[in-house]
Design an enzyme around this catalytic site. Sequence first.
Site, short mmCIF file in Angstrom:
data_model
loop_
_atom_site.label_atom_id
_atom_site.label_comp_id
_atom_site.label_asym_id
_atom_site.label_seq_id
_atom_site.Cartn_x
_atom_site.Cartn_y
_atom_site.Cartn_z
N PRO A 1 76.56 -2.86 57.60
CA PRO A 1 76.57 -3.62 56.35
C PRO A 1 75.37 -4.53 56.14
O PRO A 1 75.20 -5.07 55.07
CB PRO A 1 77.84 -4.47 56.46
N CYS A 2 74.56 -4.71 57.15
CA CYS A 2 73.42 -5.64 57.01
C CYS A 2 72.53 -5.15 55.88
O CYS A 2 72.13 -4.01 55.86
CB CYS A 2 72.61 -5.67 58.31
N GLY A 3 72.24 -6.00 54.94
CA GLY A 3 71.36 -5.57 53.86
C GLY A 3 72.09 -5.12 52.61
O GLY A 3 71.49 -5.00 51.56
#
Lengths: 340, 225
Positions: free
Chosen positions: B177-179
Amino acid sequence: MANEAVKYVWEGAIPLQINLHKSEVASHPAPPPALVLAPRIGYLPLLIPLIKPYFKDSLPPGEDSIWFDYKGVPLKWYIPTGVLFDLLCAEPERPWNLTIHFRGYPTNILIPCEGEDSVKWNFVNSLKEAQYIINGNCKNVMNMSQSDQEDLWTSVMNGDLDAYTRLSPKLKMATIEDEFSRKASLSSPQSRQGVTETDGAGQNKTARIPVRLYVRSINQNFENLEDVPEMDTWDDISYLNRPVEFLREEGKCFTLRNAIESLLPEFIGDRAQTSGEERSKDGGTEEAEAEGLPEMGEIKLARIQGIEMKLEIPFSWVVNNLMNPEFYLHISVLVKAPQR
Amino acid sequence: MNSAGAVSDGRLTAEDFSVAARAFADKWKTHNQSFPPWSWVPLINRTLLLSNQQAEGYLSLEKSIILSSLEESPEDESLHLATECSEKEESVDHAILVQNQENEAHYYDFHLVYSASYKVPVLYFRGYCSDGQPLSLDVIKKDLPSCSVSLLAESKWTFITQEEHPYLNRPWFKLHPCGTEDWIKLLSQSSISAGCQMPVELYLVSWFSVVGQVVGLRIPLEMLN
């Protein structure tokens, strides 16, 4: 520079007595168990280099894929060893008797582990997630140089608190402070960074705290921890990886109880109580039952770093002193389920 | 996040997620009938009854049979799905019959789960054979579009990873989920709605229009209205 409580946490260790699973004993006589002291803040796969020599001459031919179990429950290698112990042993067992396997990795239950790399990746990932929760972004972790990241990980692997204390300020994690936690910050004063939501006094009004809550729910009443039935499977545990919203209200202390109840709303209520404390005051459950009221659930026990916590402790103190190196607070909770 | 019903920083509350999830499932059902529908799975745990005050849960699409794209058309790497014209209309199984290269059916389950840490949805998926045996990432890669595969090759630890499902105690694959919030914000800025705001009901649709492509699931354009 680190305070005493943090030193205590980093030095915490659990004596393990590790037996080779009998189906894998290929020597006669069977090898004696390995005795190893496992750091609480560490992870089981990191102990393999210490353990393997005990058993390598006893193994059947083939490739190793190592995993551990406790009374038949495969151990999740990505949970810190201390947390596994606090969770699985209601009544602490010393030494903790584990079984090691070199074959038959349960891939349908456990994520594969490729040794130290997997453990390190899991740590860094948790650190990023914790930073995202605390700071609102994970750019400090991402921007850390490769060698600093390596050194930080090595300090955790080796239990080197001094090295860790030197390096962790580079993460610039915001700290939570209130009048109840003044002495207790892990980072040195120069490196403290506030986050955007601050009031005039420079303290955070609201903050999000990384928490991993492990809840074991028992349906019956019990007085002693020995009476708690053994865990058969991980489905007996509810795992909540969810930040606690730390609320600072003027004059009010946000306690550990407040934090746990914010994650488990069905245990809130004026009748939610720890055993013993309020019963003596008003006659307790017999009265409640006499009034025909449903029996509320109870938080029977909350353990952090092996300590049975008093629930009225200021949460800020708990966070600043008892969190793990990846900035997560792991809380093992034993509850009596609400009767409906 | 400011006015009710709109998202402007790329992130969602848990309540928003529930709203967005139902809107997504409804639109999918209307516009994407060649697929089985998504179902909402409430979080009622065996050992702990989570209160309904947040109506927490996740979206689930299970037992989709996936065809890996064939060699001739590398540009069009969406999943080729055909509705099976079955005479047996009473069959409840929505499985869409398509064969992959090994002539063996690969089943996929997709879950859209809310991450309280990152405040965005996260895609979890897993693949298995008809006997329930889980598929390894190497096998799954053959079913994925080739652009996903090259991204995967570049960053082993940060793109698709194998982690424990947040609620099911089993290893699943997860799309990191980063970004997410950054590209959702970009999507919001180019959306037709006023300013940089994205209505909550469209959040998952927009999100999935990007994320779904990683696992070869395209959504029809009508869903974005």
